[in-house]
Design an enzyme around this catalytic site. Structure first.
Site, mmCIF file in Angstrom:
data_model
loop_
_atom_site.group_PDB
_atom_site.id
_atom_site.type_symbol
_atom_site.label_atom_id
_atom_site.label_comp_id
_atom_site.label_asym_id
_atom_site.label_seq_id
_atom_site.Cartn_x
_atom_site.Cartn_y
_atom_site.Cartn_z
ATOM 1 N N ASN A 1 -61.752 -7.913 -15.894
ATOM 2 C CA ASN A 1 -62.952 -7.465 -14.150
ATOM 3 C C ASN A 1 -64.135 -6.774 -14.488
ATOM 4 O O ASN A 1 -64.555 -6.485 -13.631
ATOM 5 C CB ASN A 1 -62.127 -7.213 -13.230
ATOM 6 C CG ASN A 1 -61.412 -8.360 -12.580
ATOM 7 O OD1 ASN A 1 -59.957 -8.194 -11.325
ATOM 8 N ND2 ASN A 1 -61.378 -9.596 -12.377
ATOM 9 N N ASP B 1 -56.436 -13.950 -5.054
ATOM 10 C CA ASP B 1 -57.051 -14.389 -4.890
ATOM 11 C C ASP B 1 -58.195 -15.547 -3.995
ATOM 12 O O ASP B 1 -57.846 -15.361 -2.664
ATOM 13 C CB ASP B 1 -56.883 -15.602 -5.892
ATOM 14 C CG ASP B 1 -58.628 -16.403 -6.989
ATOM 15 O OD1 ASP B 1 -59.290 -15.153 -6.922
ATOM 16 O OD2 ASP B 1 -58.125 -17.230 -7.390
#
Length: 263
Positions: free
Chosen positions: A92, A44
């Site tokens: 996503n 991330d």
């Protein structure tokens, strides 16, 4: 299958290339006998890294992608057998279309670029997730890379692509129901072991260690079933800045913990 991906006693610690990442002093206290077999990583922070650099999200994702192989090489040197990256989640798709297209393009280009390195480093490439929604050209590149690295036996690199932990479990349950309806020899009693055999990770096993970068304390729908007893390590370092030194720090931390596994 994972049964075909067996590391020899030398393969775990002997890179095919002559370059080494760690010096002897780095590993003086490192205990290879308690190295995590499977490390899962939520890489991330690519977009935040790009924002700090006053660059586009695409640049951040490119930097993050370039870091994947370096961390896999470091994992191999430390004796890790499987490393799974959360590359693209089922959620996503909700990102801006331009960014999703850039991520798909990057995945396609990245895998082509890295095939020779994977071969040289003995990296067997694999994926988990539902690839049915992935663009056809990207799906073909994924399949080609799997074929290209099929015989590699130093470490297994797994990308979670269009993956979600809940989706993984739902697909497993649906397959169990379908097999039962079709009388394809499913067990009379549904056990944890039986369900695990239907999950995407059936042939790679559960992670021993989950690493999340960028300081976020969330699982984000990643390997929900599989991380039941995984150790969790969170670092504030953004993924493009995460180095083999940070990886070693995480593994040293893992080795200090007493794994009770529910006991």
């Amino acid at each position: 299958m994972f049964s075909e991906f067996m590391l020899s006693s030398n393969a775990m610690f002997s890179p095919l290339t002559s370059d080494t990442i760690y010096q002897a002093d780095d590993l003086v206290s490192y205990d290879r006998s308690i190295t995590p077999r499977h490390v899962a990583i939520i890489p991330d922070g690519n977009r935040r890294w790009a924002k700090k650099q006053q660059a586009s999200a695409k640049v951040g994702h490119r930097e993050g992608a370039d870091n994947l192989i370096e961390i896999v090489k470091a994992c191999k040197e430390l004796g890790v057998q499987v490393v799974t990256f959360y590359a693209f989640s089922t959620e996503n798709w909700a990102r801006p279309q331009e960014e999703v297209q850039a991520l798909m393009w990057l995945l396609d280009v990245y895998l082509v670029e890295q095939r020779e390195t994977m071969l040289q480093e003995g990296i067997c490439f694999d994926t988990i997730g539902d690839l049915s929604k992935i663009p056809a050209n990207v799906a073909e590149t994924i399949a080609e890379t799997k074929r290209f690295t099929k015989q590699c036996d130093q470490i297994r690199m797994v990308l979670a692509v269009n993956y979600g932990g809940r989706d993984d479990i739902c697909r497993a349950v649906n397959q169990i129901v379908d097999d039962c309806m079709q009388q394809r020899g499913t067990p009379e009693k549904i056990t944890e072991e039986a369900i695990a055999k239907y999950l995407d990770t059936a042939d790679i096993g559960d992670p021993d260690l989950l690493i999340r970068t960028s300081g976020e304390w969330r699982i984000s729908n990643f390997l929900l079933w599989q991380i039941s007893y995984a150790e969790v390590y969170v670092t504030d370092v953004l993924w493009p800045d995460f180095t083999p030194a940070h990886l070693l720090e995480a593994l040293y931390d893992f080795q200090k913990r007493k794994r009770r596994l529910g006991g």
